[in-house]
Design an enzyme around this catalytic site. Structure first.
Site, PDB file in Angstrom:
ATOM      1  N   VAL A 192     149.233  51.269 -77.471  1.00 18.87           N
ATOM      2  CA  VAL A 192     148.979  49.851 -77.227  1.00 18.87           C
ATOM      3  C   VAL A 192     147.790  49.529 -78.138  1.00 18.87           C
ATOM      4  CG1 VAL A 192     148.297  48.122 -75.525  1.00 18.87           C
ATOM      5  CG2 VAL A 192     149.865  49.963 -74.860  1.00 18.87           C
ATOM      6  N   PRO A 193     148.054  48.887 -79.272  1.00 17.70           N
ATOM      7  CA  PRO A 193     147.132  48.901 -80.416  1.00 17.70           C
ATOM      8  C   PRO A 193     145.839  48.091 -80.294  1.00 17.70           C
ATOM      9  CG  PRO A 193     148.951  47.443 -80.877  1.00 17.70           C
ATOM     10  CD  PRO A 193     149.241  48.089 -79.547  1.00 17.70           C
ATOM     11  N   CYS A 194     144.952  48.530 -79.421  1.00 16.02           N
ATOM     12  CA  CYS A 194     143.665  47.841 -79.319  1.00 16.02           C
ATOM     13  C   CYS A 194     142.791  48.099 -80.547  1.00 16.02           C
ATOM     14  CB  CYS A 194     142.947  48.201 -78.023  1.00 16.02           C
ATOM     15  SG  CYS A 194     142.652  49.940 -77.767  1.00 16.02           S
ATOM     16  N   HIS A 195     143.155  49.084 -81.369  1.00 17.49           N
ATOM     17  CA  HIS A 195     142.397  49.308 -82.607  1.00 17.49           C
ATOM     18  C   HIS A 195     142.566  48.145 -83.588  1.00 17.49           C
ATOM     19  CE1 HIS A 195     146.409  51.075 -83.330  1.00 17.49           C
ATOM     20  NE2 HIS A 195     146.227  50.734 -84.605  1.00 17.49           N
ATOM     21  N   ARG A 196     143.548  47.297 -83.348  1.00 19.32           N
ATOM     22  CA  ARG A 196     143.780  46.140 -84.215  1.00 19.32           C
ATOM     23  C   ARG A 196     142.920  44.933 -83.830  1.00 19.32           C
ATOM     24  NH1 ARG A 196     150.251  47.026 -83.926  1.00 19.32           N
ATOM     25  NH2 ARG A 196     150.268  49.007 -85.057  1.00 19.32           N
TER      26      ARG A 196
END
Length: 152
Positions: A120-124
């Site tokens: 779940v791409p919270c790095h984005r």
């Protein structure tokens, strides 16, 4: 029953935890649940998809997910899944997307509690000024993931 598998990735060791419904979390620390040696089912699919992601051949994940969180956190995490590979947004934009523009800090806190921080791409999600801000996997991992996705 919750089980975990130790996955060696280009960004370090990740413990993948899953139940019969889906992947529940990714951690960098071994959890107090059974560790299996040969992934099956959901964990096998997670390993395959993560391998493909790190090779650059997968841009989104299909694995069933089952994170535990509040209703607000789940809304934020669902919205994170809508950020396309190769793009970033700021926390303010994320708050607007969940139709709660004044909840920027709460969105940041929910982002920080994302138990599936790579899938779940919270790095984005980055700072409004383009800075790399906190990340569950660590700022150096966030930078590596953004480099992998050719965004930084």
């Amino acid at each position: 029953m919750l089980v975990q598998y130790k996955f060696k990735s280009p960004v370090g060791t990740i413990y993948l935890c899953a139940d019969s419904i889906g992947l529940t979390s990714l951690t960098t620390v071994k959890q107090s649940v059974p560790l299996i040696k040969n992934p099956e089912g959901i964990l096998k699919q997670a390993v395959q998809e993560l391998d493909e992601y790190f090779k650059g051949t997968r841009k989104s994940f299909d694995i069933p997910l089952n994170p535990k969180g509040t209703e607000f956190q789940l809304r934020v995490w669902n919205e994170l899944n809508r950020i396309p590979y190769g793009e970033t947004i700021c926390y303010e934009e994320l708050a607007k997307r969940i139709k709660n523009p004044k909840a920027v800090r709460a969105v940041g806190a929910a982002n920080g509690k994302n138990p599936l921080w790579l899938i779940v791409p919270c790095h984005r999600v980055i700072g409004k000024n383009g800075s790399l801000t906190g990340y569950a996997g660590g700022i150096s991992v966030k930078k590596k993931l953004l480099l992998l996705e050719s965004m930084f």
